[in-house]
Design a protein around this motif. Structure first.
Motif, short mmCIF file in Angstrom:
data_model
loop_
_atom_site.label_atom_id
_atom_site.label_comp_id
_atom_site.label_asym_id
_atom_site.label_seq_id
_atom_site.Cartn_x
_atom_site.Cartn_y
_atom_site.Cartn_z
N GLY A 117 -10.33 -17.36 0.37
CA GLY A 117 -11.18 -16.16 0.34
C GLY A 117 -12.25 -16.31 -0.72
O GLY A 117 -12.48 -17.38 -1.27
N GLN A 118 -12.91 -15.21 -1.00
CA GLN A 118 -13.99 -15.20 -1.99
C GLN A 118 -13.40 -15.10 -3.39
O GLN A 118 -12.46 -14.35 -3.64
CB GLN A 118 -14.92 -14.01 -1.73
CG GLN A 118 -15.61 -14.06 -0.38
CD GLN A 118 -16.52 -15.27 -0.24
OE1 GLN A 118 -17.31 -15.58 -1.13
NE2 GLN A 118 -16.40 -15.97 0.89
N VAL A 119 -13.98 -15.85 -4.31
CA VAL A 119 -13.55 -15.77 -5.70
C VAL A 119 -14.78 -15.66 -6.60
O VAL A 119 -15.89 -16.04 -6.21
CB VAL A 119 -12.72 -17.00 -6.13
CG1 VAL A 119 -11.44 -17.11 -5.32
CG2 VAL A 119 -13.53 -18.28 -6.01
N GLN A 120 -14.58 -15.12 -7.77
CA GLN A 120 -15.64 -15.07 -8.76
C GLN A 120 -15.07 -15.40 -10.12
O GLN A 120 -13.87 -15.20 -10.37
CB GLN A 120 -16.30 -13.69 -8.80
CG GLN A 120 -15.41 -12.59 -9.36
CD GLN A 120 -16.22 -11.43 -9.94
OE1 GLN A 120 -17.42 -11.50 -10.08
NE2 GLN A 120 -15.52 -10.36 -10.30
N GLU A 121 -15.91 -15.92 -11.00
CA GLU A 121 -15.52 -16.16 -12.38
C GLU A 121 -15.77 -14.87 -13.16
O GLU A 121 -16.90 -14.49 -13.40
CB GLU A 121 -16.32 -17.31 -12.98
CG GLU A 121 -16.05 -18.65 -12.33
CD GLU A 121 -16.83 -19.78 -12.98
OE1 GLU A 121 -17.40 -19.56 -14.07
OE2 GLU A 121 -16.88 -20.87 -12.38
N ALA A 122 -14.69 -14.22 -13.55
CA ALA A 122 -14.82 -12.98 -14.30
C ALA A 122 -15.25 -13.24 -15.73
O ALA A 122 -15.83 -12.36 -16.39
CB ALA A 122 -13.50 -12.21 -14.28
N ALA A 123 -14.96 -14.44 -16.22
CA ALA A 123 -15.39 -14.89 -17.54
C ALA A 123 -15.05 -16.37 -17.63
O ALA A 123 -14.18 -16.87 -16.92
CB ALA A 123 -14.71 -14.11 -18.65
N SER A 124 -15.75 -17.07 -18.51
CA SER A 124 -15.49 -18.50 -18.69
C SER A 124 -15.94 -18.93 -20.08
O SER A 124 -16.95 -18.44 -20.60
CB SER A 124 -16.23 -19.32 -17.64
OG SER A 124 -16.10 -20.72 -17.89
N THR A 125 -15.18 -19.84 -20.67
CA THR A 125 -15.59 -20.43 -21.95
C THR A 125 -15.84 -21.93 -21.79
O THR A 125 -15.79 -22.68 -22.76
CB THR A 125 -14.52 -20.18 -23.04
OG1 THR A 125 -13.25 -20.70 -22.60
CG2 THR A 125 -14.39 -18.70 -23.35
#
Length: 364
Positions: A117-125
């Protein structure tokens, strides 16, 4: 009884097990509970094994005060299979899931989720070489998300969540493979917690899943039987032959944690062990350089570099000769890593701290 000299074991996983647990397993290896059989030889439908199985579940429930509206499952395939099972069960084609990227394992998890399905990066370091955990105010997810996924501790980069995001009605799913059982956690804040056993819970081969029952009712049903959480919940994780020896060992580790005073006492011991090594790093005038920022430092995996590449190689070589095992950093990043899981004794961490000081005094 185990009498041979024990290594200073800092392996990242499979990792150190409590000596008391190993000794107990040794005593019972060929004749468990006067059955004339090893636990590995008996039927998983037998009363002896059923008692071991249910006792392990009960002890885990008690240690974490797991509410009644959660199932405790014993699965196989490691944490890595959960990267697939989670989206397969809970991410529909028209839905989106949010993943917070803090290292290699969350990268692997989001890669699998994209297949469903669809995914998104809610935050990343990632841009900061995964040196820190995102600030809570940086996390961006939607109230319509199927779930939010985090990795609670990052073995490769040596970072750990100190405070978890509050996701409200959106289920928070956590891969706790490398810090489960290391400190108290409010299970009710999560929809799912999953963890491979081979860091703090026992030997490799069994995966613990703690899952809220209402999620089971919403899960996708048009998937293979063995990949449905409901299959295992409905059968008390006995749908097929479970990893019986791993579950037996897990139960013994849980007893050991109880005897040590529970999760609060274990956390205090872990803090004291990690402080020994972090203090050496912080007081070394950059001879040793920690990878993680201080506010994100892991109590389970201490990652650092030595002054230069030549000295780093010499450090690892001399450490190995002195009996220290597993201090090489992950092959993807290099450097050094000391994994100080629950069963790594305080004395082992003290020995490493003293070795580090001695090495610096010789070579700075």
């Amino acid at each position: 009884m185990i009498t041979t000299k024990r290594a200073y074991n800092f392996n990242a996983g499979p990792s150190a097990l409590p000596i008391e647990v190993l000794q107990k397993a040794q005593e019972e290896m060929v004749n468990y509970n006067n059955s004339g059989m090893s636990i590995m030889e008996m039927s998983h439908r037998s009363k002896d094994y059923e008692a071991v199985h249910n006792d392990a579940i009960a002890r885990l429930r008690a240690l974490y005060s797991i509410p009644d509206n959660y199932e405790v499952l014993f699965l196989q395939g490691g944490g890595s299979l959960q990267f697939t099972m989670v989206p397969m069960n809970f991410l529909g084609k028209e839905q989106t899931a949010s993943y917070i990227l803090t290292g290699s394992w969350s990268e692997k998890a989001i890669k699998e989720a994209k297949l469903f399905g669809q995914v998104q990066e809610a935050a990343s370091t990632k841009e900061n070489s995964y040196r820190n955990i995102p600030a809570l105010e940086e996390i961006q997810f939607s109230e319509t998300d199927a779930y939010v996924h985090i990795t609670s501790n990052n073995t490769i980069y040596g970072t750990q969540w100190k405070e978890f995001p509050q996701t409200g009605a959106v289920p928070l799913i956590a891969d706790m493979s490398s810090d489960i059982l290391s400190k108290p956690v409010d299970v009710s804040n999560f929809g799912i917690i999953y963890a491979g056993a081979q860091k703090n819970l026992g030997p490799s081969g069994v995966t613990v899943v703690i899952i809220r029952k209402d999620l089971l009712e919403k899960a996708n049903t048009n998937i293979p039987t063995m990949l449905k959480y409901s299959t295992h919940a409905d059968s008390n994780s006995l749908y097929n032959t479970p990893p019986t020896f791993g579950i037996y060992m897990l139960g013994e580790v849980l007893k050991w944690v109880e005897e040590k005073g529970g999760l609060e006492a274990v956390e205090k011991n872990n803090e004291e062990k990690a402080k020994l090594i972090y203090d050496v790093i912080d007081n070394s005038n950059d001879f040793y350089r920690g990878h993680a920022t201080p506010e994100s430092r892991s109590l389970m995996n201490i990652t650092f570099r030595v002054a230069n590449e030549e000295l780093e190689k010499q450090f690892l070589a001399e450490a190995k000769e002195a009996g220290f095992v597993g201090l090489n950093g992950h092959r993807s990043v290099g450097g050094c890593r000391a994994s100080t899981y629950n069963a790594v004794p305080f004395e082992t961490c003290k020995a490493l701290a003293e070795f580090m000081i001695e090495f610096q005094n010789k070579h700075q």
